[in-house]
Design a protein around this motif. Structure first.
Motif, PDB file in Angstrom:
ATOM      1  N   ALA A  30       7.282 -52.529 -19.656  1.00  0.00           N
ATOM      2  CA  ALA A  30       8.180 -52.992 -20.716  1.00  0.00           C
ATOM      3  C   ALA A  30       9.583 -52.525 -20.387  1.00  0.00           C
ATOM      4  O   ALA A  30       9.765 -51.491 -19.747  1.00  0.00           O
ATOM      5  CB  ALA A  30       7.742 -52.430 -22.071  1.00  0.00           C
ATOM      6  N   GLY A  31      10.566 -53.300 -20.840  1.00  0.00           N
ATOM      7  CA  GLY A  31      11.950 -52.891 -20.638  1.00  0.00           C
ATOM      8  C   GLY A  31      12.843 -54.039 -20.202  1.00  0.00           C
ATOM      9  O   GLY A  31      12.414 -54.924 -19.464  1.00  0.00           O
ATOM     10  N   ASP A  32      14.094 -54.005 -20.656  1.00  0.00           N
ATOM     11  CA  ASP A  32      15.115 -54.974 -20.284  1.00  0.00           C
ATOM     12  C   ASP A  32      15.830 -54.469 -19.039  1.00  0.00           C
ATOM     13  O   ASP A  32      16.417 -53.379 -19.066  1.00  0.00           O
ATOM     14  CB  ASP A  32      16.113 -55.126 -21.439  1.00  0.00           C
ATOM     15  N   PRO A  33      15.813 -55.223 -17.947  1.00  0.00           N
ATOM     16  CA  PRO A  33      16.444 -54.738 -16.709  1.00  0.00           C
ATOM     17  C   PRO A  33      17.913 -54.359 -16.876  1.00  0.00           C
ATOM     18  O   PRO A  33      18.425 -53.525 -16.120  1.00  0.00           O
ATOM     19  CB  PRO A  33      16.286 -55.923 -15.747  1.00  0.00           C
ATOM     20  N   ASP A  34      18.592 -54.968 -17.867  1.00  0.00           N
ATOM     21  CA  ASP A  34      20.021 -54.715 -18.036  1.00  0.00           C
ATOM     22  C   ASP A  34      20.329 -53.573 -18.997  1.00  0.00           C
ATOM     23  O   ASP A  34      21.507 -53.208 -19.163  1.00  0.00           O
ATOM     24  CB  ASP A  34      20.731 -55.991 -18.526  1.00  0.00           C
ATOM     25  N   GLN A  35      19.301 -53.005 -19.641  1.00  0.00           N
ATOM     26  CA  GLN A  35      19.586 -51.926 -20.574  1.00  0.00           C
ATOM     27  C   GLN A  35      20.026 -50.675 -19.828  1.00  0.00           C
ATOM     28  O   GLN A  35      19.624 -50.434 -18.693  1.00  0.00           O
ATOM     29  CB  GLN A  35      18.355 -51.606 -21.435  1.00  0.00           C
ATOM     30  N   GLN A  36      20.895 -49.885 -20.466  1.00  0.00           N
ATOM     31  CA  GLN A  36      21.343 -48.651 -19.857  1.00  0.00           C
ATOM     32  C   GLN A  36      20.309 -47.543 -20.048  1.00  0.00           C
ATOM     33  O   GLN A  36      19.602 -47.511 -21.054  1.00  0.00           O
ATOM     34  CB  GLN A  36      22.684 -48.218 -20.449  1.00  0.00           C
ATOM     35  N   VAL A  37      20.257 -46.651 -19.075  1.00  0.00           N
ATOM     36  CA  VAL A  37      19.330 -45.525 -19.125  1.00  0.00           C
ATOM     37  C   VAL A  37      20.131 -44.228 -19.084  1.00  0.00           C
ATOM     38  O   VAL A  37      20.943 -44.023 -18.171  1.00  0.00           O
ATOM     39  CB  VAL A  37      18.332 -45.564 -17.951  1.00  0.00           C
ATOM     40  N   THR A  38      19.912 -43.378 -20.063  1.00  0.00           N
ATOM     41  CA  THR A  38      20.571 -42.069 -20.092  1.00  0.00           C
ATOM     42  C   THR A  38      19.569 -40.923 -20.079  1.00  0.00           C
ATOM     43  O   THR A  38      19.880 -39.835 -19.618  1.00  0.00           O
ATOM     44  CB  THR A  38      21.454 -41.918 -21.348  1.00  0.00           C
ATOM     45  N   ARG A  39      18.358 -41.171 -20.608  1.00  0.00           N
ATOM     46  CA  ARG A  39      17.375 -40.100 -20.734  1.00  0.00           C
ATOM     47  C   ARG A  39      16.001 -40.639 -20.336  1.00  0.00           C
ATOM     48  O   ARG A  39      15.604 -41.737 -20.765  1.00  0.00           O
ATOM     49  CB  ARG A  39      17.349 -39.581 -22.170  1.00  0.00           C
ATOM     50  N   VAL A  40      15.275 -39.850 -19.528  1.00  0.00           N
ATOM     51  CA  VAL A  40      13.979 -40.278 -18.995  1.00  0.00           C
ATOM     52  C   VAL A  40      12.942 -39.202 -19.303  1.00  0.00           C
ATOM     53  O   VAL A  40      13.222 -38.004 -19.170  1.00  0.00           O
ATOM     54  CB  VAL A  40      14.052 -40.504 -17.466  1.00  0.00           C
ATOM     55  N   LEU A  41      11.758 -39.630 -19.697  1.00  0.00           N
ATOM     56  CA  LEU A  41      10.645 -38.720 -19.963  1.00  0.00           C
ATOM     57  C   LEU A  41       9.492 -39.044 -19.024  1.00  0.00           C
ATOM     58  O   LEU A  41       9.093 -40.203 -18.903  1.00  0.00           O
ATOM     59  CB  LEU A  41      10.174 -38.857 -21.413  1.00  0.00           C
ATOM     60  N   PHE A  42       8.949 -38.013 -18.365  1.00  0.00           N
ATOM     61  CA  PHE A  42       7.772 -38.159 -17.503  1.00  0.00           C
ATOM     62  C   PHE A  42       6.547 -37.595 -18.209  1.00  0.00           C
ATOM     63  O   PHE A  42       6.623 -36.537 -18.854  1.00  0.00           O
ATOM     64  CB  PHE A  42       7.968 -37.425 -16.174  1.00  0.00           C
ATOM     65  N   ALA A  43       5.411 -38.286 -18.084  1.00  0.00           N
ATOM     66  CA  ALA A  43       4.154 -37.835 -18.686  1.00  0.00           C
ATOM     67  C   ALA A  43       2.995 -38.432 -17.902  1.00  0.00           C
ATOM     68  O   ALA A  43       3.179 -39.364 -17.098  1.00  0.00           O
ATOM     69  CB  ALA A  43       4.076 -38.256 -20.150  1.00  0.00           C
ATOM     70  N   VAL A  44       1.803 -37.915 -18.139  1.00  0.00           N
ATOM     71  CA  VAL A  44       0.617 -38.433 -17.454  1.00  0.00           C
ATOM     72  C   VAL A  44       0.111 -39.700 -18.129  1.00  0.00           C
ATOM     73  O   VAL A  44      -0.192 -40.697 -17.465  1.00  0.00           O
ATOM     74  CB  VAL A  44      -0.499 -37.372 -17.409  1.00  0.00           C
ATOM     75  N   ASP A  45       0.010 -39.689 -19.462  1.00  0.00           N
ATOM     76  CA  ASP A  45      -0.659 -40.770 -20.193  1.00  0.00           C
ATOM     77  C   ASP A  45       0.298 -41.531 -21.107  1.00  0.00           C
ATOM     78  O   ASP A  45       1.023 -40.905 -21.894  1.00  0.00           O
ATOM     79  CB  ASP A  45      -1.785 -40.194 -21.054  1.00  0.00           C
ATOM     80  N   PRO A  46       0.252 -42.867 -21.083  1.00  0.00           N
ATOM     81  CA  PRO A  46       1.083 -43.668 -21.994  1.00  0.00           C
ATOM     82  C   PRO A  46       0.375 -43.879 -23.337  1.00  0.00           C
ATOM     83  O   PRO A  46       0.078 -45.008 -23.734  1.00  0.00           O
ATOM     84  CB  PRO A  46       1.249 -44.990 -21.233  1.00  0.00           C
ATOM     85  N   VAL A  47       0.118 -42.778 -24.029  1.00  0.00           N
ATOM     86  CA  VAL A  47      -0.561 -42.846 -25.319  1.00  0.00           C
ATOM     87  C   VAL A  47       0.467 -42.722 -26.434  1.00  0.00           C
ATOM     88  O   VAL A  47       1.621 -42.355 -26.216  1.00  0.00           O
ATOM     89  CB  VAL A  47      -1.633 -41.735 -25.444  1.00  0.00           C
ATOM     90  N   GLN A  48       0.029 -43.024 -27.669  1.00  0.00           N
ATOM     91  CA  GLN A  48       0.963 -43.064 -28.786  1.00  0.00           C
ATOM     92  C   GLN A  48       1.704 -41.745 -28.974  1.00  0.00           C
ATOM     93  O   GLN A  48       2.899 -41.722 -29.272  1.00  0.00           O
ATOM     94  CB  GLN A  48       0.224 -43.441 -30.072  1.00  0.00           C
ATOM     95  N   GLU A  49       0.999 -40.638 -28.792  1.00  0.00           N
ATOM     96  CA  GLU A  49       1.620 -39.325 -28.973  1.00  0.00           C
ATOM     97  C   GLU A  49       2.797 -39.136 -28.021  1.00  0.00           C
ATOM     98  O   GLU A  49       3.839 -38.569 -28.395  1.00  0.00           O
ATOM     99  CB  GLU A  49       0.566 -38.240 -28.754  1.00  0.00           C
ATOM    100  N   ILE A  50       2.652 -39.609 -26.795  1.00  0.00           N
ATOM    101  CA  ILE A  50       3.725 -39.491 -25.809  1.00  0.00           C
ATOM    102  C   ILE A  50       4.863 -40.445 -26.136  1.00  0.00           C
ATOM    103  O   ILE A  50       6.048 -40.098 -26.019  1.00  0.00           O
ATOM    104  CB  ILE A  50       3.182 -39.763 -24.392  1.00  0.00           C
ATOM    105  N   VAL A  51       4.531 -41.656 -26.554  1.00  0.00           N
ATOM    106  CA  VAL A  51       5.574 -42.623 -26.916  1.00  0.00           C
ATOM    107  C   VAL A  51       6.370 -42.116 -28.116  1.00  0.00           C
ATOM    108  O   VAL A  51       7.602 -42.233 -28.160  1.00  0.00           O
ATOM    109  CB  VAL A  51       4.950 -44.005 -27.198  1.00  0.00           C
ATOM    110  N   ASP A  52       5.686 -41.534 -29.085  1.00  0.00           N
ATOM    111  CA  ASP A  52       6.386 -40.946 -30.236  1.00  0.00           C
ATOM    112  C   ASP A  52       7.314 -39.815 -29.784  1.00  0.00           C
ATOM    113  O   ASP A  52       8.412 -39.636 -30.330  1.00  0.00           O
ATOM    114  CB  ASP A  52       5.383 -40.432 -31.267  1.00  0.00           C
ATOM    115  N   GLU A  53       6.870 -39.054 -28.790  1.00  0.00           N
ATOM    116  CA  GLU A  53       7.719 -37.994 -28.246  1.00  0.00           C
ATOM    117  C   GLU A  53       8.963 -38.586 -27.592  1.00  0.00           C
ATOM    118  O   GLU A  53      10.074 -38.046 -27.726  1.00  0.00           O
ATOM    119  CB  GLU A  53       6.922 -37.174 -27.237  1.00  0.00           C
ATOM    120  N   ALA A  54       8.776 -39.701 -26.874  1.00  0.00           N
ATOM    121  CA  ALA A  54       9.914 -40.365 -26.242  1.00  0.00           C
ATOM    122  C   ALA A  54      10.913 -40.861 -27.287  1.00  0.00           C
ATOM    123  O   ALA A  54      12.127 -40.762 -27.099  1.00  0.00           O
ATOM    124  CB  ALA A  54       9.428 -41.529 -25.380  1.00  0.00           C
TER     125      ALA A  54
END
Length: 284
Positions: A30-54
């Motif tokens: 997921a993601g718009d190629p033209d959107q700007q990126v300022t902050r990145v989060l690394f994690a093992v699992d793409p679960v709801q808890e991690i997405v909420d953290e992001a």
């Protein structure tokens, strides 16, 4: 600030999608190629808890090791937990990128990070990638210890150095046998026993070891087996990957803020030990 497409191009240079296994599902979910990126989060699992953290962190990009959709789907409805993840990502303008088996075999990759966490010296890949003329890429790593440890001591090191989980470290083998060389493989590794035996190592540390493969492996040789939680063997890669992106950001002058999730997403939440006076011995 870089665009998402620029950041993804750099991540793809670290973990090219074409090096993933044919059954795998890697790349940008997921993601718009033209959107700007300022902050990145690394994690093992793409679960709801991690997405909420992001979301709470204000991340623009979430990079995970495990895929969200490993198999095909016909719906991203929020009534399903994976669909809810997709909805949360899109509503909050957070991109998701996955590096799975292409990160497993990378140089450096998942097993290099695991070896580093255990203070092991990597001597080469366990299963070399035949397309790598330098012989550095491949699945798993063969490693040496700076000084011999007993199986018991090496298990204790693994329990101390890897993230804490309910499982801890299970051991098959003589606790007092000496370990000088070790094979490691982040994630599920009991399909690699032939390669481990061929490497001639004293011990093999991986995850998701099953009864029958372990029983057969023990019958073949005195190889000591150490079984850690799947999540714990792969989490060190998040720190490695974050440091790689930090270096890229510095090189380009992007000033990205890169974070590693410390949220434990291992699915096992508790452990009740059998009654025994020796945690590495047989029950009475």
């Amino acid at each position: 600030m870089p665009r998402l497409s620029e950041v993804i191009a750099e991540l793809e240079s670290l973990w090219p999608a074409e090096r993933a296994e044919s059954w795998d599902a890697v790349g940008t979910v997921a993601g718009d190629p033209d959107q700007q990126v300022t902050r990145v989060l690394f994690a093992v699992d793409p679960v709801q808890e991690i997405v909420d953290e992001a979301v709470k962190l204000g991340a623009d990009l979430l990079v995970t090791h495990h895929p969200l959709y490993l198999r095909g789907t016909t719906t991203v409805a929020a009534s399903h937990f994976k669909g809810r993840v997709v909805h949360t990502l899109i509503k909050n303008d957070i991109a998701l990128h996955v590096a799975h088996t292409n990160a497993d075999t990378a140089d450096p990759g998942v097993s290099d990070a695991l070896a580093g966490a255990l203070d092991l010296r990597v001597t080469g890949p366990l299963v070399p990638d035949p397309t790598d003329p330098e012989g550095r890429r491949g699945l798993g790593r063969v490693c040496a210890l700076d000084h011999p440890l007993t199986v018991r001591e090496f298990a204790a090191r693994a329990a101390e150095r890897l993230p804490a989980t309910a499982q801890g470290i299970r051991v098959a083998g003589d606790p007092e046998a000496l370990v000088r060389t070790v094979a490691v493989s982040g994630g599920s590794g009991d399909g690699l026993f032939d390669h481990v035996r061929a490497a001639g190592v004293d011990a093999f540390l991986t995850a998701d070891l099953r009864h029958h493969p372990v029983s057969e492996a023990r019958a073949h040789s005195p190889l000591a087996l150490l079984d850690a939680a799947h999540w714990a063997t792969e989490w060190p890669w998040c720190e490695l990957a974050a440091s790689q992106l930090d270096e890229i950001s510095d090189r380009h002058g992007w000033d990205l803020r890169v974070h590693v999730s410390k949220t434990v997403t291992d699915p096992w939440t508790a452990h009740a030990a059998s009654t025994t006076s020796d945690p590495l011995g047989a029950p009475n």
